[in-house]
Design an enzyme around this catalytic site. Structure first.
Site, short mmCIF file in Angstrom:
data_model
loop_
_atom_site.label_atom_id
_atom_site.label_comp_id
_atom_site.label_asym_id
_atom_site.label_seq_id
_atom_site.Cartn_x
_atom_site.Cartn_y
_atom_site.Cartn_z
N LYS A 142 0.84 -1.21 0.00
CA LYS A 142 0.00 0.00 0.00
C LYS A 142 0.87 1.25 0.00
O LYS A 142 0.49 2.26 -0.58
CB LYS A 142 -0.90 0.00 1.23
CG LYS A 142 -1.43 1.38 1.61
CD LYS A 142 -2.13 1.37 2.94
CE LYS A 142 -2.30 2.77 3.52
NZ LYS A 142 -1.09 3.38 4.03
N ARG A 154 -3.67 10.77 1.90
CA ARG A 154 -2.60 11.76 1.94
C ARG A 154 -1.79 11.77 0.63
O ARG A 154 -0.93 12.63 0.43
CB ARG A 154 -1.64 11.45 3.10
CG ARG A 154 -2.09 12.02 4.41
CD ARG A 154 -1.20 11.58 5.53
NE ARG A 154 0.15 12.14 5.50
CZ ARG A 154 0.46 13.36 5.91
NH1 ARG A 154 -0.46 14.16 6.35
NH2 ARG A 154 1.71 13.78 5.86
N CYS A 188 -4.88 8.41 8.06
CA CYS A 188 -5.30 7.97 9.39
C CYS A 188 -5.12 9.05 10.44
O CYS A 188 -4.20 9.85 10.36
CB CYS A 188 -4.51 6.73 9.77
SG CYS A 188 -5.05 5.29 8.87
N1 EPU Z 1 6.05 14.86 9.49
C1 EPU Z 1 6.10 16.21 9.72
N2 EPU Z 1 5.95 17.06 8.66
C2 EPU Z 1 5.72 16.61 7.40
C3 EPU Z 1 5.68 15.23 7.15
C4 EPU Z 1 5.85 14.36 8.23
O1 EPU Z 1 6.29 16.64 10.86
O2 EPU Z 1 5.58 17.44 6.48
C5 EPU Z 1 6.19 13.93 10.62
C6 EPU Z 1 4.90 13.13 10.84
O3 EPU Z 1 3.95 13.85 11.58
C7 EPU Z 1 5.41 11.90 11.56
C8 EPU Z 1 6.81 11.71 10.95
O4 EPU Z 1 7.16 12.95 10.34
O5 EPU Z 1 5.55 12.15 12.92
C9 EPU Z 1 6.91 10.61 9.94
O6 EPU Z 1 5.95 10.80 8.92
P1 EPU Z 1 6.22 10.32 7.42
O7 EPU Z 1 6.25 11.50 6.53
O8 EPU Z 1 7.40 9.40 7.41
O9 EPU Z 1 4.92 9.48 7.14
P2 EPU Z 1 4.00 9.51 5.85
O10 EPU Z 1 4.82 9.56 4.61
O11 EPU Z 1 2.90 10.46 6.03
C10 EPU Z 1 4.08 6.92 5.48
C11 EPU Z 1 3.07 5.84 5.43
C12 EPU Z 1 2.55 5.56 6.83
C13 EPU Z 1 3.72 5.15 7.69
C14 EPU Z 1 4.80 6.24 7.68
C15 EPU Z 1 6.05 5.84 8.43
C16 EPU Z 1 2.10 6.15 3.28
C17 EPU Z 1 0.93 6.52 2.48
N3 EPU Z 1 1.98 6.25 4.58
O12 EPU Z 1 3.39 8.06 5.97
O13 EPU Z 1 1.67 4.48 6.72
O14 EPU Z 1 3.28 4.93 8.99
O15 EPU Z 1 5.18 6.53 6.32
O16 EPU Z 1 6.59 4.68 7.91
O17 EPU Z 1 3.13 5.72 2.75
C18 EPU Z 1 -0.19 3.18 7.25
O18 EPU Z 1 0.16 2.46 6.30
O19 EPU Z 1 -1.12 2.88 8.05
C19 EPU Z 1 0.52 4.43 7.47
C20 EPU Z 1 0.10 5.36 8.32
#
Ligand code: EPU
Length: 440
Positions: free
Chosen positions: A24, A98, A122
């Site tokens: 995913k 997102r 989420c």
């Molecule tokens: N963060 C910031 N600012 C930003 C972006 C992120 O402060 O602009 C913070 C977030 O709040 C969080 C941390 O950085 O505390 C990590 O977030 P990250 O950007 O790595 O997460 P993401 O890209 O939004 C993806 C996955 C998530 C998974 C995380 C970590 C997707 C669509 N989502 O999210 O997956 O938990 O990486 O591995 O790829 C899930 O599959 O249920 C899920 C939530």
């Protein structure tokens, strides 16, 4: 009422075989990458999950022809007629995922502008997009925040840049890659995330003609090129779904063979699974996860970016830890608010306390900020069936596992959230001999 109500007769070991398809957290990004090509792309191992539907809808709105053979899991994306979409149509997708934020770079390259609706995903913390917007500005994009979303333009085009991430964010790393590959000149990204899904996206982009080197110490260099072609790629398997079924097997005392699972993406999970007392056999076509008998053992574990223990593995494992002998500690360092799901587990008989302190590991960025981000789980505690409401994707799957492990009947409300990341989970439960009935 939240959509989807499931009745679960628990207390039966999950047993049988299932198949896990593409990740995913890669597939929708590879779909966005197709926007950058001048010729069609073909993506294999694509699961039927909500995020794929959302991104298909957004790509279609932007003139991409999307053909999906669900049974074969093959997606063909033809971007030869990319065009700007109507804001109202894009906005209809607001709140559902997102991924739209990752459309920015490719749309700016293709059309010179992009509109991004309010983002969903989420509810597991604030989930800001400040890193994304800073990155886009650093490439030369102009960002206007509107009531319904964000409009971006690039009056002088996008130029390579130097970016240092304050945290190895998965999405911010992908944002940089998807923008830098066609920007003018070189980009250096420091503090990058290096999750297997990101490496798979690098493979996709390289197939398209991009020049990307992943160096040591979380540094990625990208040399922008003038044109990219379509790709042919098979998505890596979903290691979160795999670990979820593994934890379900352990919590229910069961035995599940996951076709398609790869050991190399799961090393850290497998170590923890073994330490807790779970057993596994790795085969070329998948991994068998089972409870070998005897007591499960308590553990101290901290979530972290790759190669650490994934945040998304945490919630299903916590259910298994309620059945382990002794006190386990889980320190969540990726999201500030990912223990909300434990309330329902306590209602079912688990003994879980959450704390603001960084317990059991190194101090993290949430320690001083009043977030309940450490959990102490005392076990073993028998679980009893209850009426529970799914909070988010991974927390929801954990509720499902708890209901399957519990004695008696549970009613799990809001299970449609689980469709976002678990393909055909109802029929998989059926093939694992679970007694589940959909009531609504
Ligand atoms: N963060 C910031 N600012 C930003 C972006 C992120 O402060 O602009 C913070 C977030 O709040 C969080 C941390 O950085 O505390 C990590 O977030 P990250 O950007 O790595 O997460 P993401 O890209 O939004 C993806 C996955 C998530 C998974 C995380 C970590 C997707 C669509 N989502 O999210 O997956 O938990 O990486 O591995 O790829 C899930 O599959 O249920 C899920 C939530």
């Amino acid at each position: 009422m939240v959509d989807g109500l499931l009745q679960v007769e628990g207390g039966r070991p999950l047993s049988g075989e299932i198949t896990v398809r593409g990740a995913k957290n890669l597939v929708p990004k590879a779909m966005v990458a197709a926007l950058l090509g001048t010729t069609p792309s073909v993506l294999g191992n694509v699961p039927l999950i909500r995020d794929v539907e959302v991104v298909s809808g957004l790509l279609t709105l932007h003139g991409v022809q999307v053909d999906y053979d669900q049974t074969a899991g093959i997606l063909r994306l033809d971007p030869s007629r990319v065009e700007a979409a109507h804001v109202a149509d894009i906005d209809a997708h607001a709140g559902s995922s997102r991924i739209p934020i990752l459309f920015c770079g490719p749309l700016l390259h293709r059309l010179g502008e992009a509109f991004i609706p309010d983002l969903g995903g989420c509810r597991i913390g604030d989930r800001p997009i400040d890193f994304h917007l800073d990155i886009l500005r650093s490439f030369g994009a102009v960002v206007d925040k509107l009531e319904a979303g964000i409009r971006l333009t690039a009056p002088d085009g996008l130029r390579g840049t130097v970016i240092e991430l304050p945290y190895p964010s998965v999405g911010a790393t992908e944002q940089t890659l998807l923008t830098a590959v066609r920007a003018d000149g070189r980009t250096e990204l420091r503090g990058a995330a290096v999750e297997p899904e990101i490496m798979d996206l690098v493979d996709v982009l390289q197939k398209m003609g991009a020049i990307i080197s992943v160096d040591t110490d979380r540094i990625i260099h990208i040399e922008g090129v003038e044109e990219l072609a379509g790709y042919r790629h098979t998505a890596l398997p979903d290691r979160i779904e795999t670990a979820s079924w593994a934890s379900a097997a352990l919590a229910t005392g069961g035995d599940v063979f996951v076709h398609g699972a790869h050991q190399s993406h799961m090393t850290t999970f497998l170590n923890i699974f073994r330490k807790v007392g779970g057993a596994f056999d790795v085969r070329d076509d998948g991994i068998r996860f089972y409870h070998p008998g005897g007591d499960l053992r308590s553990i101290v574990v901290e979530t972290n970016v790759h190669p650490g223990f994934m945040t998304d593995w945490q919630q299903p494992l916590v259910v298994a830890l309620t059945q382990a002998d002794g006190v386990s500690i889980v320190h969540e360092t990726v999201y500030e608010n990912r223990f909300g799901f434990t309330k329902a587990l306590c209602k079912m008989g688990a003994a879980i306390q959450v704390y603001r302190e960084c317990l059991g590991g190194t101090a993290c960025r949430f320690g001083q900020r009043n977030f309940y981000h450490s959990a102490v789980i005392s076990g073993p505690t028998p679980l009893r069936g209850a009426d529970i409401v799914v909070p988010d994707l991974r927390g929801g799957f954990s509720h499902l596992i708890a209901a399957l492990a519990a004695q008696g009947t549970s009613r799990v409300e809001g299970i449609n959230l689980i469709d976002r990341g678990y393909e055909h989970f109802m029929s998989k439960l059926g093939s694992l001999d679970a007694k589940v009935t959909r009531l609504a």
